[in-house]
Design a protein around this motif. Structure first.
Motif, short mmCIF file in Angstrom:
data_model
loop_
_atom_site.label_atom_id
_atom_site.label_comp_id
_atom_site.label_asym_id
_atom_site.label_seq_id
_atom_site.Cartn_x
_atom_site.Cartn_y
_atom_site.Cartn_z
N LEU A 1 -0.02 -1.11 -4.81
CA LEU A 1 0.85 -1.55 -5.88
C LEU A 1 0.86 -3.06 -5.85
O LEU A 1 1.05 -3.66 -4.78
N SER B 1 -6.72 0.78 -7.17
CA SER B 1 -7.20 1.97 -6.47
C SER B 1 -8.26 1.65 -5.44
O SER B 1 -8.85 0.56 -5.43
N ASP C 1 -3.74 3.45 -1.79
CA ASP C 1 -3.92 2.53 -2.91
C ASP C 1 -2.91 1.39 -2.82
O ASP C 1 -2.03 1.40 -1.97
N MET D 1 4.66 5.44 -8.14
CA MET D 1 4.86 4.13 -7.52
C MET D 1 5.10 3.05 -8.57
O MET D 1 5.97 2.19 -8.39
N LEU D 2 4.37 3.09 -9.66
CA LEU D 2 4.59 2.12 -10.72
C LEU D 2 5.99 2.25 -11.31
O LEU D 2 6.66 1.26 -11.59
N ARG E 1 1.11 -3.18 -11.48
CA ARG E 1 -0.21 -2.61 -11.70
C ARG E 1 -0.66 -1.87 -10.46
O ARG E 1 -0.20 -2.12 -9.34
N HIS E 2 -1.58 -0.95 -10.68
CA HIS E 2 -2.13 -0.10 -9.63
C HIS E 2 -3.56 -0.54 -9.33
O HIS E 2 -4.36 -0.74 -10.25
N THR F 1 2.14 9.41 -6.23
CA THR F 1 1.07 9.25 -7.20
C THR F 1 1.15 7.82 -7.71
O THR F 1 2.20 7.17 -7.61
N PRO F 2 0.08 7.29 -8.27
CA PRO F 2 0.15 5.93 -8.83
C PRO F 2 1.26 5.79 -9.87
O PRO F 2 1.97 4.77 -9.91
N GLU F 3 1.43 6.80 -10.70
CA GLU F 3 2.47 6.74 -11.73
C GLU F 3 3.86 6.67 -11.11
O GLU F 3 4.73 5.93 -11.59
N THR G 1 0.84 -1.19 0.00
CA THR G 1 0.00 0.00 0.00
C THR G 1 0.88 1.24 0.00
O THR G 1 2.02 1.23 0.48
#
Length: 293
Positions: free
Chosen positions: A289, A264, A287, A248-249, A261-262, A244-246, A209
């Motif tokens: 990962l 949410s 979120d 972390m990816l 992958r993310h 941000t999700p981006e 997370t």
């Protein structure tokens, strides 16, 4: 006992639970006791281990209305992890690693996996010693398929080395999970953890997370998150990393994972809370990962 250093003084502390772990365990229990059926996750074992003081449900941080979003988030992430672990076991994984295990109760609630899985709980020595004793006192004991791995992170101990000493096989597929930890670590420490996890055997899965920056939260969730951050800061354990999700990816890809992958909070809402009559929903802010080696 375990040792904590404050400045240049050595302070001896009695083993005791991490209060954040206690709070999440109590929220899981309140979900069963207060929220409309059917429960997303049934877990009152954590309540039994925490053994809170009488009247604990009257605590401000247990208020069923104000904490509903946080409670739903805790329940959803626990259910998501259990579904993921069950699927990976069916796919051939025989090892499950929890980094910062807290009052996780998977082993106590899911004995059907005992012949197919070895679980490694990694945590700080003091809270883990306390949990070990509570498991014994409550009659659960420490079964053969559970390995408790105390790691003194403050002293610079290597969780990977201690994990392998406890019987973990780096050559065999595993599921590794870290929930509610990344925000307390620097971005550099998170990157180092991901690099180590990316060295797991091919076919392994990692779920972690991470906290979103405040501007990515729904407006209605921002006041509650601000209070949570202020409380953490006042307790001496501030949130220091947000992704941000981006971001972390990208961090996971750079660490060496093959697939990332993310997942949410919206996805968890759709999966576990759709159609509920009580309006229970996951608050935005944390979120997942999910990455594969």
């Amino acid at each position: 006992m375990y040792v904590s250093r404050v400045a240049d003084e050595q302070v001896i502390l009695e083993p005791g639970p991490d209060q954040t772990a206690v709070r999440t365990a109590l929220w899981r229990a309140i979900h069963v006791q207060v929220d409309a059926p059917p429960p997303v996750l049934v877990d009152e074992v954590g309540l039994q281990l925490a053994d809170p003081e009488p009247g604990w449900r009257a605590r401000p941080d247990m208020d069923p209305g104000f904490t509903s979003g946080f409670r739903a988030s805790i329940v959803a992430r626990a259910r998501f992890i259990e579904d993921l672990v069950a699927a990976e076991i069916d796919a051939g994984a025989g090892q499950y690693v929890l980094l910062g295990a807290g009052l996780d109760t998977f082993v106590q609630r899911r004995p059907e996996f005992s012949g197919r899985l070895r679980v490694f709980e990694v945590d700080q020595p003091g809270p883990q010693a306390w949990k070990r004793q509570r498991l014994i006192d409550a009659g659960y004991g420490i079964p053969d398929w559970l390995r408790l791995v105390p790691v003194d992170f403050e002293a610079g101990a290597s969780w990977w080395d201690l994990l392998t000493e406890a019987g973990f096989s780096p050559a065999a597929p595993a599921v590794a999970v870290s929930t509610g930890v990344s925000m307390y670590l620097t971005k550099e420490a998170n990157a180092a953890t991901l690099r180590q996890l990316a060295a797991l055997a091919p076919g392994s899965t990692v779920a972690m997370t991470f906290m979103l920056p405040m501007e990515l939260l729904d407006e209605r969730d921002r006041p509650g998150m601000a209070m949570a951050q202020n409380g953490a800061r006042a307790s001496g354990t501030p949130f220091i990393s947000f992704f941000t999700p981006e971001e972390m990816l990208q961090l996971a890809s750079e660490a060496g994972f093959k697939d990332v992958r993310h997942v949410s909070g919206t996805t968890l809402n759709d999966r576990y809370f759709a159609g509920r009559g009580d309006g229970l929903r996951v608050s935005t802010g944390e979120d997942f990962l999910v990455a594969n080696t």
